[in-house]
Design an enzyme around this catalytic site. Structure first.
Site, PDB file in Angstrom:
ATOM      1  N   SER A  48       1.015  -1.318   0.206  1.00 39.79           N
ATOM      2  CA  SER A  48       0.073   0.077   0.030  1.00 39.79           C
ATOM      3  C   SER A  48       0.868   1.311   0.070  1.00 39.79           C
ATOM      4  O   SER A  48       2.155   1.281   0.312  1.00 39.79           O
ATOM      5  CB  SER A  48      -0.852   0.006   1.313  1.00 39.79           C
ATOM      6  OG  SER A  48      -0.185   0.279   2.340  1.00 39.79           O
ATOM      7  N   ASP A  81      -1.334  -1.778  -3.787  1.00 48.43           N
ATOM      8  CA  ASP A  81      -2.513  -1.669  -3.404  1.00 48.43           C
ATOM      9  C   ASP A  81      -3.176  -0.138  -3.172  1.00 48.43           C
ATOM     10  O   ASP A  81      -2.491   0.379  -2.665  1.00 48.43           O
ATOM     11  CB  ASP A  81      -2.504  -2.642  -2.062  1.00 48.43           C
ATOM     12  CG  ASP A  81      -4.047  -2.706  -1.437  1.00 48.43           C
ATOM     13  OD1 ASP A  81      -4.781  -3.040  -2.381  1.00 48.43           O
ATOM     14  OD2 ASP A  81      -4.044  -2.990  -0.273  1.00 48.43           O
ATOM     15  N   ASN A 254      -8.028 -10.114  -1.181  1.00 43.38           N
ATOM     16  CA  ASN A 254      -6.975  -9.323  -0.308  1.00 43.38           C
ATOM     17  C   ASN A 254      -7.040  -9.350   1.031  1.00 43.38           C
ATOM     18  O   ASN A 254      -8.348  -9.366   1.474  1.00 43.38           O
ATOM     19  CB  ASN A 254      -7.431  -7.773  -0.769  1.00 43.38           C
ATOM     20  CG  ASN A 254      -7.135  -7.292  -2.038  1.00 43.38           C
ATOM     21  OD1 ASN A 254      -6.607  -8.212  -2.915  1.00 43.38           O
ATOM     22  ND2 ASN A 254      -6.883  -6.066  -2.284  1.00 43.38           N
ATOM     23  N   ASP A 256      -5.205  -8.337   4.658  1.00 43.10           N
ATOM     24  CA  ASP A 256      -4.335  -7.551   5.494  1.00 43.10           C
ATOM     25  C   ASP A 256      -4.645  -7.547   6.961  1.00 43.10           C
ATOM     26  O   ASP A 256      -4.001  -7.953   7.745  1.00 43.10           O
ATOM     27  CB  ASP A 256      -4.482  -5.935   4.885  1.00 43.10           C
ATOM     28  CG  ASP A 256      -3.329  -5.281   5.681  1.00 43.10           C
ATOM     29  OD1 ASP A 256      -2.421  -5.796   6.319  1.00 43.10           O
ATOM     30  OD2 ASP A 256      -3.419  -4.111   5.586  1.00 43.10           O
TER      31      ASP A 256
HETATM   32  P1  13P Z   1      -9.021  -6.492   5.126  1.00 42.11           P
HETATM   33  O1  13P Z   1      -8.974  -5.300   5.834  1.00 42.11           O
HETATM   34  O2  13P Z   1     -10.241  -7.229   5.276  1.00 42.11           O
HETATM   35  O3  13P Z   1      -7.811  -7.444   5.458  1.00 42.11           O
HETATM   36  O4  13P Z   1      -8.697  -5.994   3.410  1.00 42.11           O
HETATM   37  C1  13P Z   1      -7.405  -5.623   3.088  1.00 42.11           C
HETATM   38  C2  13P Z   1      -7.624  -5.211   1.866  1.00 42.11           C
HETATM   39  O5  13P Z   1      -8.498  -5.001   1.092  1.00 42.11           O
HETATM   40  C3  13P Z   1      -6.355  -4.662   1.111  1.00 42.11           C
HETATM   41  O6  13P Z   1      -6.569  -3.958  -0.142  1.00 42.11           O
HETATM   42  O1  G3H Z   2      -7.090  -1.609   2.065  1.00 46.40           O
HETATM   43  C1  G3H Z   2      -5.893  -1.170   2.830  1.00 46.40           C
HETATM   44  C2  G3H Z   2      -4.980  -2.244   3.286  1.00 46.40           C
HETATM   45  O2  G3H Z   2      -5.646  -2.955   4.269  1.00 46.40           O
HETATM   46  C3  G3H Z   2      -3.740  -1.448   3.667  1.00 46.40           C
HETATM   47  O3  G3H Z   2      -3.723  -0.684   4.769  1.00 46.40           O
HETATM   48  O4  G3H Z   2      -3.106   1.608   4.097  1.00 46.40           O
HETATM   49  O5  G3H Z   2      -2.914   0.927   6.518  1.00 46.40           O
HETATM   50  O6  G3H Z   2      -1.137  -0.025   4.627  1.00 46.40           O
HETATM   51  P1  G3H Z   2      -2.811   0.522   5.047  1.00 46.40           P
HETATM   52 ZN    ZN Z   3      -8.591  -2.874  -0.460  1.00 48.50          ZN
END
Ligand code: 13P
Ligand code: G3H
Ligand code: ZN
Length: 315
Positions: A48, A81, A254, A256
């Site tokens: 990201s 991302d 996805n 995270d």
């Molecule tokens: P989650 O918050 O469900 O893990 O989704 C992550 C995501 O969509 C990153 O682009």
């Molecule tokens: O959708 C976003 C991802 O979970 C990335 O999160 O922007 O905090 O790295 P972040």
């Molecule tokens: Zn996302």
């Protein structure tokens, strides 16, 4: 070996989903590679804007390139991302990324198409694929917070026009999920009707599911038992819905938040049980192992486990 997302989608489409995991540091990277080798799965590493700025974007690139040499059997793509236009161009020009996501879903339909088209033209000139988003998920992503009232599911008819005019290679669709740990109140299910309608109207287009963490209750309970204060009503996507969604065209999933929960649980429990400890390497080692196990488990649920050699045979 770094491959393109297109190469992975070609094998996976309508058969299984490829896990797209956000990484930010060395420990996550080691756990991710170990878990994918352990489960013999192809995967997507996604970075990201926040991850690229956490230390220095070159640091993550160096970690990934080094991991590639430590794990020569791994097959994976590297993806940006939730990029904005400037970050997409930076990644396209870097020559390191297999694909980028342009997220202009908060703009009007016409503006979303115009921005996506510009990114597609620049990316395709360098052989890089583009993921674009139509519809809006709830929750927090990067610096944008969408409250539930403004979240809206992807309209399958609009998806046809969007894909044709923008030229995107995969479509991030709002299909009932949201980012973060609090996705569902009450009924916990994906909108299979919307997934099915999109696949019918845009056949062959890989659908990307954002907000796919499952937020296991046991994980939330363990974090809270070790001093955390997560809302115990936190709910995510039921893991047994990943494969049915994949069979309908959801090709990239996805994840995270679930990885962050693993990190939080391991570290909270470690320091609760060893309050006099201050060497960060013992919990770091525990985390790498726990993260590898978590990744291998997710790959089983996505159907990507055991697909490594099938993908290799197509390269
Ligand atoms: P989650 O918050 O469900 O893990 O989704 C992550 C995501 O969509 C990153 O682009
Ligand atoms: O959708 C976003 C991802 O979970 C990335 O999160 O922007 O905090 O790295 P972040
Ligand atoms: Zn996302």
């Amino acid at each position: 070996m770094i491959v393109t997302t297109a190469q992975l989608y070609q094998v996976a489409y309508r058969k299984f989903a490829v896990g797209a995991y956000n990484i930010n540091n060395l420990e996550q990277s080691m756990g991710l590679f170990r878990g994918c080798i352990q489960s013999q799965a192809p995967f997507i590493i996604q970075l990201s804007k926040g991850a690229r700025n956490y230390t220095d974007k070159r640091m993550l690139e160096a970690i990934i390139r080094t991991a590639e040499t430590i794990f020569p059997e791994a097959i994976f793509a590297v993806h940006l991302d939730h990029g904005n236009e400037a970050t997409c161009y930076d990644c396209v020009d870097s020559g390191f990324y297999s694909s980028v996501m342009i997220d202009a879903s908060h703009e009007s339909f016409e503006e979303n198409i115009a921005i996506t088209r510009r990114v597609v033209d620049r990316a395709h000139a360098k052989g890089i694929s583009v993921e674009a988003e139509l519809g809006m998920l709830g929750g927090v992503e990067e610096d944008i917070k969408v409250d539930e009232g403004h979240a809206c599911l992807t309209n399958p008819d609009e998806a046809v026009e969007f894909v044709q005019r923008s030229g995107c290679d995969s479509l991030a669709a709002a299909i009932g999920t949201s980012h973060g740990a609090y996705k569902f109140k009450g009924q916990q299910s994906l909108r299979f009707d919307v997934i099915e309608a999109i696949s019918e109207k845009v056949p062959g287009m890989p659908i990307v599911m954002h907000g796919s963490s499952s937020v296991p209750i046991e994980e939330v309970q363990r974090i809270n038992a070790a001093g955390g204060k997560l809302d115990p009503s936190a709910r995510g996507v039921a893991e047994n819905e990943y494969i049915p969604a994949a069979k309908l065209g959801v090709t990239k999933v996805n994840i995270d938040t679930d990885g962050r929960l693993v990190w939080t649980r391991v570290h909270r429990e470690f320091f609760r049980d060893k309050p006099a400890e201050f060497d960060f390497r013992p919990p770091g080692k525990n985390f790498m192992q726990a993260y590898a196990d978590f990744i291998a488990h997710k790959n089983e649920k996505l159907g990507s486990a055991g697909q490594l050699e099938t993908v290799r045979a197509t390269l």
